[in-house]
Design an enzyme around this catalytic site. Structure first.
Site, PDB file in Angstrom:
ATOM      1  N   LYS A  23       0.802  -1.222   0.000  1.00 30.62           N
ATOM      2  CA  LYS A  23       0.000   0.000   0.000  1.00 30.62           C
ATOM      3  C   LYS A  23       0.841   1.282   0.000  1.00 30.62           C
ATOM      4  CE  LYS A  23      -4.375  -1.497   0.364  1.00 30.62           C
ATOM      5  NZ  LYS A  23      -5.492  -1.067  -0.485  1.00 30.62           N
ATOM      6  N   SER A  48      -8.903  -0.445   6.522  1.00 33.94           N
ATOM      7  CA  SER A  48      -8.878  -1.419   7.611  1.00 33.94           C
ATOM      8  C   SER A  48      -7.493  -1.534   8.222  1.00 33.94           C
ATOM      9  CB  SER A  48      -9.323  -2.798   7.106  1.00 33.94           C
ATOM     10  OG  SER A  48      -8.433  -3.268   6.115  1.00 33.94           O
ATOM     11  N   ASN A  50      -3.757  -1.376   6.268  1.00 32.60           N
ATOM     12  CA  ASN A  50      -2.521  -1.180   5.514  1.00 32.60           C
ATOM     13  C   ASN A  50      -2.495   0.140   4.755  1.00 32.60           C
ATOM     14  OD1 ASN A  50      -1.164  -3.465   6.343  1.00 32.60           O
ATOM     15  ND2 ASN A  50      -1.938  -4.744   4.677  1.00 32.60           N
ATOM     16  N   LEU A 153      -4.599  -3.168  -6.243  1.00 32.07           N
ATOM     17  CA  LEU A 153      -3.366  -3.905  -6.513  1.00 32.07           C
ATOM     18  C   LEU A 153      -3.470  -4.706  -7.803  1.00 32.07           C
ATOM     19  CD1 LEU A 153      -0.549  -4.869  -5.686  1.00 32.07           C
ATOM     20  CD2 LEU A 153      -1.651  -6.678  -4.333  1.00 32.07           C
ATOM     21  N   GLU A 174      -9.601 -13.994  -4.052  1.00 31.40           N
ATOM     22  CA  GLU A 174     -10.421 -13.370  -3.017  1.00 31.40           C
ATOM     23  C   GLU A 174     -10.677 -14.341  -1.869  1.00 31.40           C
ATOM     24  OE1 GLU A 174     -13.666 -10.358  -4.553  1.00 31.40           O
ATOM     25  OE2 GLU A 174     -13.907 -12.273  -5.575  1.00 31.40           O
ATOM     26  N   GLY A 178     -15.966 -13.431   0.733  1.00 34.32           N
ATOM     27  CA  GLY A 178     -16.186 -12.126   0.115  1.00 34.32           C
ATOM     28  C   GLY A 178     -15.799 -12.110  -1.348  1.00 34.32           C
ATOM     29  N   ASP A 180     -17.024 -10.765  -4.045  1.00 39.09           N
ATOM     30  CA  ASP A 180     -17.769  -9.781  -4.830  1.00 39.09           C
ATOM     31  C   ASP A 180     -17.168  -9.549  -6.210  1.00 39.09           C
ATOM     32  OD1 ASP A 180     -16.063  -6.903  -4.356  1.00 39.09           O
ATOM     33  OD2 ASP A 180     -15.818  -8.452  -2.841  1.00 39.09           O
ATOM     34  N   SER A 273       1.210  -9.730  -0.408  1.00 41.71           N
ATOM     35  CA  SER A 273       0.850  -8.312  -0.313  1.00 41.71           C
ATOM     36  C   SER A 273       1.257  -7.614   0.974  1.00 41.71           C
ATOM     37  CB  SER A 273      -0.650  -8.136  -0.536  1.00 41.71           C
ATOM     38  OG  SER A 273      -1.387  -8.789   0.476  1.00 41.71           O
TER      39      SER A 273
END
Length: 287
Positions: A23, A48, A50, A153, A174, A178, A180, A273
């Site tokens: 990040k 949340s 990072n 990312l 993912e 979640g 999505d 990550s």
């Protein structure tokens, strides 16, 4: 690494990045484009953890004020680090309140510039340098696995791969709870879901970004999911075999180790990550 996975794996270890995650790339790139008025007023974001740390550190390095909206249940280590970098932390309930609304309201009241965690051109461009560096070091890859939350990312990495290794298949990963982005890709439009309950807190987003989705549609081969149990298994692998501290979200792209996608005999890039995890929780996961 080849013998365990029966393929050539190249890890881009963003857990060793400054502030412990990829990040920092996007946050610093975005803030570096501020004009004098924006610098004087400061920056605000919601995250949340990072991106929160990344914005706070980037603001500190560039001498501007930073306000961060963080969930009440964000990992303690991430909250402490954000405050340690000089960021003002404002908490909210991620299950009953909307962080985007809170961020926009505070930005208007304070005259600050809002830099969202993933849905921003400069953020996307900054994150893409992770894949750029990996491909420049390893040469062309057959596959590139990238964790997927809001899509910043994978958006940047997919653009970098398309330019530097056009035959490389980009795979988004993912949390199972979640998915999505997976639903969005299948439906052809952005799907909104409830806040997922997963140990991959950095990927507990409710939808992908408007800037990111067209990039995903054009340049991402497919999106797969992994369970929390698979993430814990991967955490253990990193701790025991690679001697690295990796956070649950950082393990998403390592789904290749769980053989979610058959890539035997291929050259595979994996974006690890980040590594910002509470040690107490890590101990519980790997015990």
């Amino acid at each position: 690494m080849k013998s365990l996975a029966h393929r050539s794996l190249f890890f881009k270890c963003e857990n060793f990045q400054r502030m412990g995650a990829f990040k920092f790339r996007g946050a610093y790139n975005a803030i570096s484009h501020f004009d004098d008025r924006q610098r004087a007023a400061g920056v605000i974001t919601y995250s949340s953890g990072n991106h929160a740390q990344a914005i706070a550190l980037s603001a500190k390095l560039t001498g501007i004020r930073a306000t961060i909206v963080m969930p009440e249940d964000a990992p303690a280590a991430k909250v402490a680090a954000t405050r340690g970098y000089g960021g003002e932390v404002i908490t909210y309930d991620r299950y009953t309140q909307n962080r985007e609304e809170i961020g926009r309201k505070l930005a208007e009241e304070r005259g600050m510039t809002l830099i969202p965690p993933y849905d921003h051109p400069y953020v996307i461009a900054g994150q893409g340098t992770a894949a750029k560096e990996l491909i420049e070091e390893t040469g062309p890859l057959d596959y590139l696995f990238v964790c997927l939350g809001g899509g910043g990312l994978i958006g940047g990495c997919a653009l970098a791969a398309a330019a530097l290794a056009p035959d490389c298949k980009v795979i988004g990963v993912e949390p199972e709870a979640g998915n999505d982005a997976q639903q969005s890709l299948a439906r052809g439009e952005i799907v909104h879901i409830k806040v997922p309950r997963t140990i991959a807190d950095g990927a507990a987003s409710t939808h992908v970004g408007a800037y990111n989705f067209p990039i995903i549609q054009r340049h991402v081969d497919r999106i797969v999911t992994v369970s929390d149990a698979q993430l814990i298994e991967t955490l253990r692998f990193f701790a025991q075999r690679m001697k690295m501290v990796v956070e649950p979200t950082g393990c998403l792209a390592a789904a290749v180790l769980q053989k979610v996608v058959p890539v035997e005999g291929k050259r595979v890039g994996v974006i690890v990550s980040g590594g910002n995890v509470d040690l107490a929780k890590l101990a519980q996961f790997v015990a």
